[in-house]
Design an enzyme around this catalytic site. Structure first.
Site, short mmCIF file in Angstrom:
data_model
loop_
_atom_site.label_atom_id
_atom_site.label_comp_id
_atom_site.label_asym_id
_atom_site.label_seq_id
_atom_site.Cartn_x
_atom_site.Cartn_y
_atom_site.Cartn_z
N SER A 20 -66.42 -63.24 17.19
CA SER A 20 -66.52 -64.38 16.13
C SER A 20 -65.29 -64.82 15.42
O SER A 20 -65.12 -66.02 15.00
CB SER A 20 -67.58 -63.77 15.21
OG SER A 20 -66.85 -62.66 14.44
N MET A 97 -59.96 -53.71 20.23
CA MET A 97 -59.99 -52.13 19.87
C MET A 97 -59.37 -51.77 20.79
O MET A 97 -59.65 -50.55 21.33
CB MET A 97 -61.79 -51.89 20.16
CG MET A 97 -62.49 -52.76 19.08
SD MET A 97 -62.15 -52.81 17.55
CE MET A 97 -62.34 -51.12 16.96
N ASN A 114 -52.77 -59.81 13.48
CA ASN A 114 -54.19 -59.11 13.39
C ASN A 114 -54.68 -59.30 12.10
O ASN A 114 -54.37 -59.60 11.15
CB ASN A 114 -53.93 -57.44 13.48
CG ASN A 114 -54.91 -56.83 13.46
OD1 ASN A 114 -55.78 -57.01 14.41
ND2 ASN A 114 -55.18 -55.56 12.81
N HIS A 116 -57.59 -57.33 9.62
CA HIS A 116 -58.09 -55.92 9.74
C HIS A 116 -59.19 -55.96 8.50
O HIS A 116 -59.03 -56.63 7.31
CB HIS A 116 -57.10 -54.86 8.95
CG HIS A 116 -57.60 -53.76 8.89
ND1 HIS A 116 -57.85 -52.85 9.77
CD2 HIS A 116 -57.57 -52.75 7.69
CE1 HIS A 116 -58.37 -51.56 9.40
NE2 HIS A 116 -58.32 -51.59 8.04
N LEU A 151 -49.78 -48.14 12.52
CA LEU A 151 -51.05 -48.74 12.72
C LEU A 151 -51.68 -49.44 11.28
O LEU A 151 -51.32 -48.85 10.11
CB LEU A 151 -51.92 -47.66 13.20
CG LEU A 151 -53.25 -48.05 13.16
CD1 LEU A 151 -53.80 -48.98 14.42
CD2 LEU A 151 -54.42 -46.91 13.37
#
Length: 223
Positions: A20, A97, A114, A116, A151
Site C-alpha cells: 500500500s 520484511m 525505510n 517504520h 535495525l
C-alpha cells in the site's frame, strides 16, 4: 543531481506484501507530475500482492525468493545486483520484511530509505502497535528514515503522528496510522525527487524549503 529538471530521479521499491505504501508513492509521483519514477518493484515473495498492481501500472517487477539462497549474504548480494540493474538514485523499503545485512546497507549508504510504524527511537522491531498500547502512550506514529546497519535506526527524514484512543486494538491503530504513512512517505519521496534532502556533518537530515517535517492526522471531531 536527482530531482533537477534535466534528470529524473529513479526509485526502486522493495516490498513483501500488499504494497500500500508503494502504491501511494507511485500515485504521488504521477499526480504531482514530479521529476521522478518508480522504475522497478522488487519482492522477496512471489505471492506479494504488490507485484500484480505494479505490473498493471507498467512498472517492471523482480522476484527473488529468499528461500532460494543459502544465506542472508547470498540473498542480499543477488538483491543488490537486481536493484543496480535499474540504476536507482534511491531504494525505498515499503513493507520489505527482510533484515538486510551490513554489507547491503553500506552498499546503498545514503540512498536506502525505510518507513517504520512507530515514532522512532521508540518501539523498534515488530509488533509496534501492540508495544504502543502496552506502554499506554497517547500518541503513536510512523518514521521515514535513512537506513543504517542498526535495525530501525538512522537519520530521521519525517514523522507522522496519530492519537491513541480509548478502546483501540492493534488493528485499529494500524488502520488509523496507515493513512498517515501514505501521506508521509509520499511527501518524503517528493522531497527526494526534487533534490531537497541532504545530510549534514552530524548525520542529521536537512530538507531545503521545508520548515515542518511532522504530519498529524487531521481532526474529524472524534480525536
Amino acid at each position: 543531481m536527482p530531482g533537477t529538471n534535466s534528470c529524473r530521479c529513479r526509485f526502486v521499491v522493495l516490498v513483501s506484501g500488499r504494497g500500500s505504501n508503494m502504491r501511494a508513492i507511485v500515485q504521488t509521483l504521477r499526480e504531482r507530475e514530479l521529476p521522478a519514477e518508480v522504475c522497478a518493484v522488487v519482492s522477496s515473495s512471489p505471492r506479494a500482492a504488490a507485484l500484480g498492481w505494479a505490473r498493471e501500472q507498467g512498472i517492471a517487477t523482480e522476484v527473488l525468493p529468499h528461500q532460494d539462497y543459502a544465506s542472508r549474504e547470498l540473498f542480499d548480494a543477488a538483491l543488490a545486483q537486481a536493484i543496480e540493474a535499474y540504476r536507482p538514485d534511491y531504494v525505498l523499503l515499503a513493507g520489505f520484511m527482510r533484515v538486510l545485512t551490513t554489507g547491503f546497507v553500506e552498499r546503498f549508504n545514503g540512498r536506502l530509505v525505510n518507513i517504520h510504524p512507530s515514532l522512532l527511537p521508540s518501539f523498534p522491531g515488530l509488533h509496534t502497535h501492540q508495544q504502543a498500547l502496552a506502554m499506554g502512550v497517547q500518541w503513536h506514529g510512523c518514521t521515514v528514515h535513512f537506513v543504517t546497519p542498526v535495525l530501525d535506526h538512522g537519520p530521521i527524514i519525517a514523522q507522522g503522528v496519530v492519537p491513541v484512543l480509548a478502546g483501540d486494538t492493534p488493528a485499529d491503530l494500524a488502520d488509523r496510522l496507515l493513512q498517515v504513512e501514505h501521506r508521509v512517505y509520499g511527501e518524503v519521496v517528493g522531497w527526494l525527487a526534487r533534490g531537497q534532502v541532504t545530510l549534514d556533518a552530524m548525520q542529521r537530515v536537512q530538507v531545503r524549503g521545508v520548515a515542518n517535517r511532522s504530519f498529524i492526522l487531521p481532526s474529524d471531531g472524534g480525536y
